[in-house]
Motif scaffolding. Structure first.
Motif, PDB file in Angstrom:
ATOM      1  N   SER A  45       0.830  -1.213   0.000  1.00  0.00           N
ATOM      2  CA  SER A  45       0.000   0.000   0.000  1.00  0.00           C
ATOM      3  C   SER A  45       0.859   1.257   0.000  1.00  0.00           C
ATOM      4  N   VAL A  48       2.515   1.833  -3.455  1.00  0.00           N
ATOM      5  CA  VAL A  48       1.589   2.451  -4.416  1.00  0.00           C
ATOM      6  C   VAL A  48       1.461   3.943  -4.133  1.00  0.00           C
ATOM      7  N   LYS A  51       4.566   5.821  -5.206  1.00  0.00           N
ATOM      8  CA  LYS A  51       4.593   5.969  -6.668  1.00  0.00           C
ATOM      9  C   LYS A  51       3.698   7.132  -7.091  1.00  0.00           C
ATOM     10  N   ASN A  52       2.505   7.219  -6.499  1.00  0.00           N
ATOM     11  CA  ASN A  52       1.588   8.316  -6.830  1.00  0.00           C
ATOM     12  C   ASN A  52       2.167   9.670  -6.416  1.00  0.00           C
TER      13      ASN A  52
END
Length: 127
Positions: A45, A48, A51-52
């Motif tokens: 989690s 992710v 990365k965003n």
């Protein structure tokens, strides 16, 4: 992810950025595992989310996995941290239990308007 409300993505990003700032201040360096441990989230989690945040220009991650806030990310993180600490301290001064005050401040800091927050800061300074 596009189906999620903008508010939730925004609030989540603010929480991650604030957490990065707090870990950086506490430990000097930040990696995804530190964030996962701090927030109690799974490593996937957090990956992710990082990365965003990287794709949106808030952070950079070096080849060793160390995370650095970029200027836009630092501005948001510092704003959230100021709101969090100010609201927590204010609620505690009103007699709210420390854990409740910190939990409430964490929710309030994302939704309070700049105008209302400035009014609370002004009131605190006058006391």
């Amino acid at each position: 992810m596009k189906g999620f409300a903008i508010m939730n993505i925004h609030e989540s990003a603010e929480n991650y950025l604030e957490t990065i700032l707090m870990i950086k201040n506490r430990k000097g360096a930040v990696r995804s595992i530190d964030i996962a441990n701090d927030l109690g989230f799974s490593k996937p989690s957090v990956s992710v989310a990082m990365k965003n945040l990287r794709n949106n220009g808030y952070i950079e991650v070096d080849e060793n996995g160390y995370i650095t806030l970029l200027e836009s990310g630092r501005e948001i993180a510092e704003k959230m941290y100021e709101r969090h600490t100010t609201l927590s301290e204010w609620l505690i001064s009103l007699g709210v239990d420390e854990k409740t005050a910190v939990d409430d401040a964490c929710r309030i800091e994302h939704i309070i308007s700049a105008e209302s927050f400035e009014a609370i800061k002004k009131l605190i300074k006058e006391q």
